[in-house]
Design a protein around this motif. Structure first.
Motif, PDB file in Angstrom:
ATOM      1  N   ASP A  16      56.618  34.405  -1.533  1.00  0.00           N
ATOM      2  CA  ASP A  16      56.708  33.966  -0.027  1.00  0.00           C
ATOM      3  C   ASP A  16      57.969  35.016   0.020  1.00  0.00           C
ATOM      4  O   ASP A  16      59.213  34.562  -0.783  1.00  0.00           O
ATOM      5  N   GLN A  68      67.554  31.606  -0.576  1.00  0.00           N
ATOM      6  CA  GLN A  68      66.042  30.411  -0.671  1.00  0.00           C
ATOM      7  C   GLN A  68      66.301  30.312  -1.615  1.00  0.00           C
ATOM      8  O   GLN A  68      65.946  30.386  -2.612  1.00  0.00           O
ATOM      9  N   GLU A 108      64.303  27.006  14.831  1.00  0.00           N
ATOM     10  CA  GLU A 108      63.658  26.340  13.678  1.00  0.00           C
ATOM     11  C   GLU A 108      62.451  26.973  12.687  1.00  0.00           C
ATOM     12  O   GLU A 108      62.768  26.577  11.307  1.00  0.00           O
ATOM     13  N   ASP A 109      62.140  28.774  13.235  1.00  0.00           N
ATOM     14  CA  ASP A 109      61.787  29.150  12.183  1.00  0.00           C
ATOM     15  C   ASP A 109      62.900  29.727  11.565  1.00  0.00           C
ATOM     16  O   ASP A 109      62.359  29.891  10.245  1.00  0.00           O
ATOM     17  N   TYR A 110      64.142  29.473  12.019  1.00  0.00           N
ATOM     18  CA  TYR A 110      65.124  30.580  10.456  1.00  0.00           C
ATOM     19  C   TYR A 110      65.354  29.888  10.220  1.00  0.00           C
ATOM     20  O   TYR A 110      65.254  30.381   9.010  1.00  0.00           O
ATOM     21  N   VAL A 111      65.426  28.260  10.697  1.00  0.00           N
ATOM     22  CA  VAL A 111      65.788  27.535   9.194  1.00  0.00           C
ATOM     23  C   VAL A 111      64.723  27.461   8.007  1.00  0.00           C
ATOM     24  O   VAL A 111      65.144  27.607   7.450  1.00  0.00           O
ATOM     25  N   LYS A 112      63.197  27.661   8.323  1.00  0.00           N
ATOM     26  CA  LYS A 112      62.329  27.459   7.805  1.00  0.00           C
ATOM     27  C   LYS A 112      62.746  28.688   6.767  1.00  0.00           C
ATOM     28  O   LYS A 112      62.076  28.231   5.577  1.00  0.00           O
ATOM     29  N   MET A 113      63.028  29.481   7.616  1.00  0.00           N
ATOM     30  CA  MET A 113      63.010  30.652   6.443  1.00  0.00           C
ATOM     31  C   MET A 113      64.380  30.825   5.474  1.00  0.00           C
ATOM     32  O   MET A 113      64.080  31.146   4.524  1.00  0.00           O
ATOM     33  N   GLY A 130      64.512  28.375   3.784  1.00  0.00           N
ATOM     34  CA  GLY A 130      64.963  26.982   3.384  1.00  0.00           C
ATOM     35  C   GLY A 130      65.216  26.246   3.750  1.00  0.00           C
ATOM     36  O   GLY A 130      65.701  25.145   2.442  1.00  0.00           O
ATOM     37  N   SER A 131      66.143  26.174   4.958  1.00  0.00           N
ATOM     38  CA  SER A 131      66.708  24.334   5.496  1.00  0.00           C
ATOM     39  C   SER A 131      65.487  24.058   6.387  1.00  0.00           C
ATOM     40  O   SER A 131      64.657  23.823   6.761  1.00  0.00           O
ATOM     41  N   SER A 132      66.554  22.637   7.212  1.00  0.00           N
ATOM     42  CA  SER A 132      66.145  21.616   8.276  1.00  0.00           C
ATOM     43  C   SER A 132      67.363  22.470   9.726  1.00  0.00           C
ATOM     44  O   SER A 132      68.109  22.155   9.049  1.00  0.00           O
TER      45      SER A 132
END
Length: 447
Positions: free
Chosen positions: A180, A225, A331-336, A338-340
């Motif tokens: 990804d 990432q 929420e989307d940023y932390v997913k990008m 690779g975090s929480s």
């Protein structure tokens, strides 16, 4: 009368006493609010007697809700009477030995703001961050102007060189599997800009338009990432185009095109004056930042977790607001990356702790120096803020001004007091020459 029983570090212990008659009145009020929800055969819904409900569900059926009705006001009254500056939610426990007696005792403990005293901030030594407008600074600004007005020349008769702009398609894979975020079409890239992973740009040099080729790179160990960090990836590249910038000559004609001046000398003189004004503002802001940081380092108290937690929440809210302005949620940023949310929130802890210490230090200076803010200064500040945010809406300005003076006056006052504290420390600081940073062994070896 409420009294503090004891104080441990920044935690205060005291009791709230609720009289039995007040509890009974509260139980009656709770009954009136909730009787419509009770159904007992032989009685219409909403008309079941309080005694009947107590006989069926237990005599304390309304007790807990009654206590919850009484405690908020009783707690606030106690806080006001004790003049406590609380920084977290309280812990409350009923003293079981007082159950059923004339007075019910509720044991309370709550964190309060630490009492801070600092010394040595008058005449504190701070490295001078003053910026100077040198000829190199002016030359750099002029170079920026040339780049902003550069012509883009397309190339079709040679291979890619360092400094070129290329347009590429690429697909990245690890161990044969595409990952990804590793695929793009029509990507513009300046060779030598270090925009991409180390080693990526250099491997495009020497290739020509239309070529399809592979390059191999290693993701850095600290790559954001985590699932890619430290891994070797292959990128399939297609080179679509090559171009480069052709910079205009910096002469009188160029100056006439980009400004209101006629000559290079006039342009440079104006540019220098503007940069000196800009550097003066920047230098002052950096002096203030360093003064605040030096003050914060003087604070040696245990910081209540509630203060740090509140600051972390505030930092996250500010970050979320900034991201949403750019069209992305936290929420989307932390997913990008690779975090929480929880990991990201915890990463804000060091900064939050520093901010809390800095604020405590500034408040200490305000108190120790007797710095005061007048109502007139508060009104001027509020007036300035609302005019800045609602420039063309005078009606909204007046409404917001009235709201801020009624609801946020103490917040504005506190901010102004802290500003005065910063100015006081800066005015009394001794700014010294920055220390020379010694080169590390690695830096020496690189040379």
């Amino acid at each position: 009368m409420v009294e503090i029983k004891k104080k441990e570090n920044n935690k205060v212990f005291f009791d709230i006493v609720l009289k039995s008659e007040d509890i009974k009145k509260a139980e009656t009020e709770v009954y009136k609010k909730n009787k419509k929800y009770f159904e007992i055969p032989g009685f219409r819904k909403g008309h079941v007697p309080k005694k009947m409900i107590e006989n069926m569900y237990g005599k304390d059926v309304f007790f807990e809700d009654a206590i919850n009705e009484l405690l908020p006001e009783a707690y606030q009254n106690a806080i006001d009477e004790l003049k406590l500056d609380v920084v977290d939610q309280p812990n409350m426990d009923i003293d079981e030995d007082t159950m059923g007696k004339d007075e019910l005792v509720v044991n309370v403990d709550v964190d309060v703001k630490p009492e801070v005293e600092i010394s040595g901030y008058k005449g504190i030594e701070i490295e001078d961050p003053t910026l100077t407008v040198t000829d190199e600074v002016i030359d750099s600004e002029i170079e920026n102007q040339r780049r902003m007005n550069a012509r883009i020349i397309n190339v079709d008769d040679r291979a890619v060189k360092d400094g070129d702009r290329v347009n590429i398609d690429f697909k990245g894979s690890i161990d044969g599997e595409y990952f990804d975020g590793g695929t793009a079409e029509g990507q513009d890239l300046e060779i030598g800009s270090d925009t991409f992973i180390p080693g990526f740009e250099e491997q495009i040099i020497g290739h020509e338009i239309g070529e399809e080729f592979d390059i191999n790179v290693d993701f850095p160990e600290d790559y954001h990432q985590k699932d890619l960090a430290g891994k070797t990836a292959k990128f399939e590249i297609k080179l679509n185009s090559i171009s480069y910038e052709e910079l205009p000559e910096f002469d009188d004609e160029f100056v006439k095109d980009i400004s209101e001046f006629d000559t290079v000398e006039e342009f440079k003189k104006d540019l220098r004056e503007k940069k000196e004004e800009e550097f003066e503002t920047t230098s002052l802001m950096e002096k203030q930042r360093r003064a605040i940081e030096a003050l914060g380092d003087m604070v040696d108290v245990e910081i209540p977790e509630g203060m740090v937690r509140n600051q972390m929440d505030q930092s996250l809210a500010n970050y979320d607001q900034t991201l949403r302005a750019q069209g992305i949620s936290l929420e989307d940023y932390v997913k990008m990356i690779g975090s929480s949310i929880e990991e990201f929130r915890e990463s804000a802890r060091p900064g939050a702790e520093k901010t809390v210490k800095n604020d405590l230090a500034l408040e200490a200076v305000v108190k120790q120096e007797g710095l005061e803010v007048t109502d007139e200064e508060i009104e001027e500040e509020v007036d300035s803020v609302v005019k800045e945010y609602f420039k063309d809406d005078e009606e909204h300005q007046e409404r917001m001004k009235e709201y801020m003076l009624n609801e946020n006056k103490e917040v504005v006052k506190s901010d102004l007091e802290k500003r005065k504290a910063v100015d006081f420390v800066v005015d009394n600081a001794v700014f010294v020459e920055p220390k020379e940073v010694e080169e590390t062994e690695e830096e020496k070896e690189e040379k």
